[in-house]
Design an enzyme around this catalytic site. Structure first.
Site, PDB file in Angstrom:
ATOM      1  N   THR A   1      -9.675  -4.980   1.530  1.00 56.22           N
ATOM      2  CA  THR A   1     -10.501  -5.563   2.593  1.00 56.22           C
ATOM      3  C   THR A   1     -11.219  -4.517   3.445  1.00 56.22           C
ATOM      4  O   THR A   1     -12.042  -4.882   4.278  1.00 56.22           O
ATOM      5  CB  THR A   1      -9.623  -6.416   3.530  1.00 56.22           C
TER       6      THR A   1
ATOM      7  N   ASP B   1       0.807  -1.230   0.000  1.00 62.36           N
ATOM      8  CA  ASP B   1       0.000   0.000   0.000  1.00 62.36           C
ATOM      9  C   ASP B   1       0.836   1.273   0.000  1.00 62.36           C
ATOM     10  O   ASP B   1       0.428   2.302   0.543  1.00 62.36           O
ATOM     11  CB  ASP B   1      -0.965   0.012   1.207  1.00 62.36           C
TER      12      ASP B   1
ATOM     13  N   THR C   1      -5.777 -11.589   3.442  1.00 58.99           N
ATOM     14  CA  THR C   1      -6.926 -10.928   2.822  1.00 58.99           C
ATOM     15  C   THR C   1      -8.061 -11.935   2.589  1.00 58.99           C
ATOM     16  O   THR C   1      -9.109 -11.563   2.073  1.00 58.99           O
ATOM     17  CB  THR C   1      -6.522 -10.322   1.464  1.00 58.99           C
TER      18      THR C   1
ATOM     19  N   GLY D   1      -4.595  -4.208  -3.831  1.00 53.29           N
ATOM     20  CA  GLY D   1      -5.578  -3.149  -4.061  1.00 53.29           C
ATOM     21  C   GLY D   1      -4.806  -1.901  -4.429  1.00 53.29           C
ATOM     22  O   GLY D   1      -4.167  -1.297  -3.578  1.00 53.29           O
ATOM     23  N   HIS D   2      -4.778  -1.548  -5.702  1.00 55.12           N
ATOM     24  CA  HIS D   2      -3.978  -0.419  -6.183  1.00 55.12           C
ATOM     25  C   HIS D   2      -4.923   0.708  -6.596  1.00 55.12           C
ATOM     26  O   HIS D   2      -5.783   0.524  -7.458  1.00 55.12           O
ATOM     27  CB  HIS D   2      -3.101  -0.855  -7.360  1.00 55.12           C
TER      28      HIS D   2
ATOM     29  N   GLN E   1       1.892  -5.994  -3.240  1.00 60.51           N
ATOM     30  CA  GLN E   1       2.372  -6.104  -1.855  1.00 60.51           C
ATOM     31  C   GLN E   1       3.675  -5.297  -1.701  1.00 60.51           C
ATOM     32  O   GLN E   1       3.851  -4.312  -2.388  1.00 60.51           O
ATOM     33  CB  GLN E   1       2.542  -7.572  -1.427  1.00 60.51           C
TER      34      GLN E   1
ATOM     35  N   LYS F   1       1.899   2.236  -5.077  1.00 60.77           N
ATOM     36  CA  LYS F   1       2.448   1.694  -6.329  1.00 60.77           C
ATOM     37  C   LYS F   1       1.538   1.999  -7.509  1.00 60.77           C
ATOM     38  O   LYS F   1       1.994   2.358  -8.592  1.00 60.77           O
ATOM     39  CB  LYS F   1       2.618   0.161  -6.212  1.00 60.77           C
TER      40      LYS F   1
END
Ligand code: GDP
Ligand code: IMO
Ligand code: MG
Length: 429
Positions: free
Chosen positions: A302, A14, A130, A41-42, A225, A17
């Site tokens: 999440t 997080d 997750t 999650g980007h 990640q 990226k």
């Protein structure tokens, strides 16, 4: 000559990226994910509009770009189809730009069931995954029983392999974890939909990348990640199940490592972590709450709150070494605006000794107390600043100290979520 760039997370994920990949895709023709799955999650913010991507590479919003899922990615057919549909609803035809490796492993409902059952059984020792089935899918890959994207193309063979997997995993689910088994029919239906939906994008990815490179196309490799979640080099066992570090690029994409030119380490100007595991600079006080609030530190996948803390130069130094980082992209500087003082962790202390490198063993890391340097904050806004000279002096000093401690120069600074809120210190021509 083609330019190749690896963009990956230097911390526990997080780091921003997605934003950096989206921005640099202006200069690229191909963007490749090489590991992870829809645990990622980007977030991209373009002209105030927010898009969250999980599996699809963060170059997808640009025209004329091929977005590739390499064989190191684990792919939930359902999650991929849902993401494509969502983008379609926004007027972005993802399918036209997408290529998916035939050799990528599938994440199927029994992986999710196993992930959840295992987390539940571990109680307070849970990794805090997750629950997307990522770990169990990678386990099947190394156990040589996984179903892969190519299997979708031959329904009879797919069913045979699925039956064997279900026999094994349902035994585990019902007999060991005492939870409900997973049934075959919905998986066959999902596979049938995916076969129709995806058959045109299934590709020999190593061949595609070799051709793109030979044709002088610029290629970005997008990590998911972060280095400290790497299964070999992270804070094991509180890690994800793939190689998130630069070494994973070649294996996860089939692109030869000799052609990788630049490795960009994305890091926040502070630190966050979501899920369990040691986090030496974690702040459980009001400053931690302030960072979480101002930084909107809630998981993009999440919705879990992220733990927040000061920048950890010890951990980031390890990360720079592991990845042979060319330069840093430091994000979320603006979140530190207004703080009276800002701390940087420069070493650790345990009862026995001092540490200037990250302990390899996570039990040791859990015992480490951070040693801090204190820097004066800046009492003005950096939000949206786009040139280095416009930053307050104290912010420049802080950033320069981070780079010095990590031993890696800064190439970009991000001062807001929007694509344009960025200071470029490196040329991309
Ligand atoms: P990723 O997984 O590394 O792509 O990062 P995430 O998208 O999960 O989390 C980063 C969050 O920070 C997202 O909500 C971004 O929109 C946001 N973000 C990125 N860069 C900046 C920045 O410089 N300032 C602020 N305030 N937010 C940022
Ligand atoms: P992006 O790409 C932050 C964390 C989980 C958990 C551990 C293992 O958005 O940076 P997993 O589901 O992978 O088996 O969970 O890894 N984790 C992430 N943390 N950002 C991510 O992705 C993450 N993906 C997994 O919270 O601690
Ligand atoms: Mg994320």
């Amino acid at each position: 000559m083609a330019r190749t760039m690896v963009i990956l997370g230097g911390q526990w994920g997080d780091e921003g990226k997605g934003k950096i990949v989206d921005l640099l895709t202006e200069k690229a023709q191909v963007v490749v994910r090489f590991q992870g799955g829809h645990n990622a999650g980007h977030t991209l913010v373009i002209d105030g509009k927010r898009h969250v991507l999980h599996l699809i590479p963060s170059g997808i919003l640009h025209e004329g770009v091929t977005c590739v899922l390499g064989q190191g990615v684990v792919i939930s057919p359902q999650a991929l189809m849902d993401e494509i549909d969502l983008l379609n609803q926004k007027g972005i035809s993802a399918l036209e730009k997408l290529k998916v490796s035939s050799a990528a492993v599938l994440v199927l409902p029994y992986h999710v069931a196993l992930d959840k059952a295992r987390e539940q059984a571990q109680g307070d020792k849970a990794v805090g995954t997750t629950c997307r089935g990522i770990g169990p899918a990678y386990e099947d890959k190394v156990a040589r029983r996984a179903l892969r994207v190519v299997d979708l193309l031959t329904p009879s063979l797919f069913e045979q392999k699925l039956e064997k997997n279900l026999e094994f995993h349902n035994f585990m689910l019902t007999q060991y974890y005492k939870v409900a088994p997973v049934s075959k029919e919905p998986i066959l239906e999902e596979a049938e939909r995916a076969r129709k939906y995806l058959s045109n994008v299934i590709t020999d990815v190593p061949a595609l990348l070799a051709t793109s490179y030979a044709q002088n196309q610029n290629i970005i490799f997008e990590g998911a990640q972060g280095a400290l979640l790497d299964v070999d080099h992270g804070t094991y066992p509180y890690v994800t199940s793939s190689n998130t570090t630069a070494g994973g690029v070649a294996t996860g994409s089939g692109f030869g490592p000799r052609y990788l030119q630049e490795i960009i380490g994305v890091t926040k100007a502070y630190c966050t972590r979501v899920g369990g595991g040691p986090f030496p600079t974690e702040l459980k006080d009001n400053i931690g709450k302030h960072l979480a609030e101002v930084g909107k530190e809630v998981g993009a996948t999440t919705g879990r709150p992220r733990r927040c803390g000061w920048f950890d130069a010890v951990a980031m130094r390890r990360s720079a070494q592991l990845n042979s980082m060319t330069w840093l992209a430091i994000t979320k500087l603006d979140v530190l605006d207004g703080l009276k003082e800002i701390k940087i962790c420069t070493g650790y202390r345990t009862p026995e000794k001092m540490w200037d490198n990250l302990p390899v063993d996570c039990e040791q890391l859990a015992l480490c107390e951070p040693i801090y340097e204190i820097w004066p904050g800046w009492q003005s806004s950096t939000q949206g600043i786009r040139t280095w000279g416009d930053l307050p002096k104290a912010a420049r000093n802080y950033l320069e100290r981070l780079a010095q401690l990590v031993g890696t120069p800064i190439g970009m600074v991000s001062t807001g979520a929007d694509r344009r809120d960025t200071i470029m210190l490196t040329s991309f021509e």
